[in-house]
Design a protein around this motif. Sequence first.
Motif, PDB file in Angstrom:
ATOM      1  N   UNK A   1      -7.564  42.516 -78.719  1.00 41.42           N
ATOM      2  CA  UNK A   1      -7.752  42.207 -77.278  1.00 41.42           C
ATOM      3  C   UNK A   1      -6.624  42.637 -76.689  1.00 41.42           C
ATOM      4  N   UNK A   2      -5.439  42.860 -77.322  1.00 44.36           N
ATOM      5  CA  UNK A   2      -4.160  43.546 -76.539  1.00 44.36           C
ATOM      6  C   UNK A   2      -4.162  45.028 -76.543  1.00 44.36           C
ATOM      7  N   UNK A   3      -5.262  45.774 -76.934  1.00 43.19           N
ATOM      8  CA  UNK A   3      -5.254  47.085 -76.645  1.00 43.19           C
ATOM      9  C   UNK A   3      -5.161  48.027 -77.909  1.00 43.19           C
ATOM     10  N   UNK A   4      -4.850  49.303 -77.741  1.00 50.15           N
ATOM     11  CA  UNK A   4      -4.725  50.116 -78.757  1.00 50.15           C
ATOM     12  C   UNK A   4      -3.622  49.844 -79.699  1.00 50.15           C
ATOM     13  N   UNK A   5      -3.562  50.128 -80.891  1.00 50.94           N
ATOM     14  CA  UNK A   5      -2.066  49.883 -81.640  1.00 50.94           C
ATOM     15  C   UNK A   5      -1.939  51.378 -82.368  1.00 50.94           C
ATOM     16  N   UNK A   6      -0.936  51.955 -82.019  1.00 54.10           N
ATOM     17  CA  UNK A   6      -0.535  53.423 -82.432  1.00 54.10           C
ATOM     18  C   UNK A   6       0.090  53.252 -83.864  1.00 54.10           C
ATOM     19  N   UNK A   7       0.657  52.340 -84.257  1.00 55.17           N
ATOM     20  CA  UNK A   7       1.567  52.098 -85.415  1.00 55.17           C
ATOM     21  C   UNK A   7       1.765  50.857 -85.880  1.00 55.17           C
ATOM     22  N   UNK A   8       1.922  50.614 -87.304  1.00 52.83           N
ATOM     23  CA  UNK A   8       2.054  48.988 -87.508  1.00 52.83           C
ATOM     24  C   UNK A   8       3.195  48.927 -88.852  1.00 52.83           C
ATOM     25  N   UNK A   9       3.872  47.898 -88.711  1.00 56.43           N
ATOM     26  CA  UNK A   9       5.026  47.558 -89.997  1.00 56.43           C
ATOM     27  C   UNK A   9       4.409  46.229 -90.561  1.00 56.43           C
ATOM     28  N   UNK A  10       4.306  46.303 -91.852  1.00 52.08           N
ATOM     29  CA  UNK A  10       4.171  45.154 -92.583  1.00 52.08           C
ATOM     30  C   UNK A  10       5.509  44.622 -93.186  1.00 52.08           C
ATOM     31  N   UNK A  11       5.963  43.453 -92.415  1.00 51.01           N
ATOM     32  CA  UNK A  11       7.334  42.845 -92.813  1.00 51.01           C
ATOM     33  C   UNK A  11       7.174  41.680 -93.762  1.00 51.01           C
ATOM     34  N   UNK A  12       6.094  41.053 -94.032  1.00 50.21           N
ATOM     35  CA  UNK A  12       5.730  39.973 -94.806  1.00 50.21           C
ATOM     36  C   UNK A  12       5.161  39.957 -96.181  1.00 50.21           C
ATOM     37  N   UNK A  13       4.573  41.241 -96.611  1.00 52.87           N
ATOM     38  CA  UNK A  13       3.650  41.332 -97.495  1.00 52.87           C
ATOM     39  C   UNK A  13       2.503  40.212 -97.729  1.00 52.87           C
ATOM     40  N   UNK A  14       1.985  39.979 -96.719  1.00 52.82           N
ATOM     41  CA  UNK A  14       0.967  39.045 -96.816  1.00 52.82           C
ATOM     42  C   UNK A  14      -0.508  39.426 -97.047  1.00 52.82           C
ATOM     43  N   UNK A  15      -0.800  40.688 -97.858  1.00 53.54           N
ATOM     44  CA  UNK A  15      -1.892  41.263 -98.154  1.00 53.54           C
ATOM     45  C   UNK A  15      -2.802  41.863 -96.859  1.00 53.54           C
ATOM     46  N   UNK A  16      -1.926  42.415 -95.809  1.00 52.54           N
ATOM     47  CA  UNK A  16      -2.802  42.750 -94.744  1.00 52.54           C
ATOM     48  C   UNK A  16      -2.594  44.413 -94.493  1.00 52.54           C
ATOM     49  N   UNK A  17      -2.276  45.074 -95.691  1.00 59.94           N
ATOM     50  CA  UNK A  17      -2.441  46.459 -95.289  1.00 59.94           C
ATOM     51  C   UNK A  17      -3.611  47.079 -94.971  1.00 59.94           C
ATOM     52  N   UNK A  18      -4.786  46.857 -95.407  1.00 59.41           N
ATOM     53  CA  UNK A  18      -6.015  47.221 -95.204  1.00 59.41           C
ATOM     54  C   UNK A  18      -6.396  47.086 -93.816  1.00 59.41           C
ATOM     55  N   UNK A  19      -6.327  45.988 -93.204  1.00 58.58           N
ATOM     56  CA  UNK A  19      -6.406  45.722 -91.664  1.00 58.58           C
ATOM     57  C   UNK A  19      -5.618  46.580 -91.068  1.00 58.58           C
ATOM     58  N   UNK A  20      -4.305  46.744 -91.456  1.00 59.93           N
ATOM     59  CA  UNK A  20      -3.283  47.274 -90.530  1.00 59.93           C
ATOM     60  C   UNK A  20      -3.769  49.002 -90.502  1.00 59.93           C
ATOM     61  N   UNK A  21      -4.006  49.353 -91.835  1.00 63.00           N
ATOM     62  CA  UNK A  21      -4.961  50.896 -91.533  1.00 63.00           C
ATOM     63  C   UNK A  21      -5.817  50.811 -90.788  1.00 63.00           C
ATOM     64  N   UNK A  22      -6.880  49.812 -90.495  1.00 64.92           N
ATOM     65  CA  UNK A  22      -8.121  49.593 -89.664  1.00 64.92           C
ATOM     66  C   UNK A  22      -7.673  49.729 -88.420  1.00 64.92           C
TER      67      UNK A  22
END
Length: 294
Positions: free
Chosen positions: A194-215
Amino acid sequence: MSFAEFGGPDVLQLVDAEEPHAGPGRIRIAVRAAGVNPVDWRVREGQVLGAHPVELPSGVGLDAAGVVDEVGEGVTGVEVGDRVFGEGADTYADFAVLGAWARMPEGLTFEEAAGYPSVVETALRVMREVGVRPGQTLLVSGASGGVGSAVLQIARERGVTVIGTAGAANQEYLRDLGAVATTYGEGWVERVRRHGEVHAALDLAGSGVIRELVELTGSPERVVSIADLGAPEFGVRFSGVAGSVPAALAEAVDLISRGKLHIPVEKSYSLAEAASAHIDSQAGHTRGRRVLVI
């Protein structure tokens, strides 16, 4: 503080050890405070031996702040009695040898200063590796901890918009650091969208969200993790090897001195409470930093 075998927090033991001494290009400090980092318990568990080789028994800790009491051969620009913070080895101790250091900015306590070295180096490194540029939007998963706190403030200074995920109790904290805040948990991907396009992402918590960040970013090359050892399975870079610590410390001093970076100390522990600090660090949900007061 030492451990003779890999394992849980209970392997940590407070022991009498020979004092280290500053070799060429190093300084020794009387430690006043030591930073507690997730890498500390990962090393204790034997998770990251490739990046952090360990010879048992081993000391613990990378970050510290204190007073210089020994200057090694070839070292210039620092004297016995100076108040410094930096990175070295076995910093959960009365005395520690540092390989990278800087004078503490005016107004910082030892507790506060001990929380910066690895955190700022990591924040600068992962922002560089993920390639986010001014005017773009960076998604930070697990944004309220030490590295996240640094990333949010450095990104704001560089003109990068940040969407940060954290628990409900830390939403206002993220907004205070300049981020667009949202909670994790069910529906978090749609809340981010809802907040718009995401150009890059950092996983700092290791909470199993890598697939979603790639998406969300559209490519594994636009995602970097410091917390999920399984990230490479998705083509995502796991960043675990430090870059230039002296350069990071110099930037930290500049940002702190200009009032552009402040990382709060969430909780302080005594050296004897190091196991408790590790337990709390592993549990996550940190706001800022945890430190040991020596």
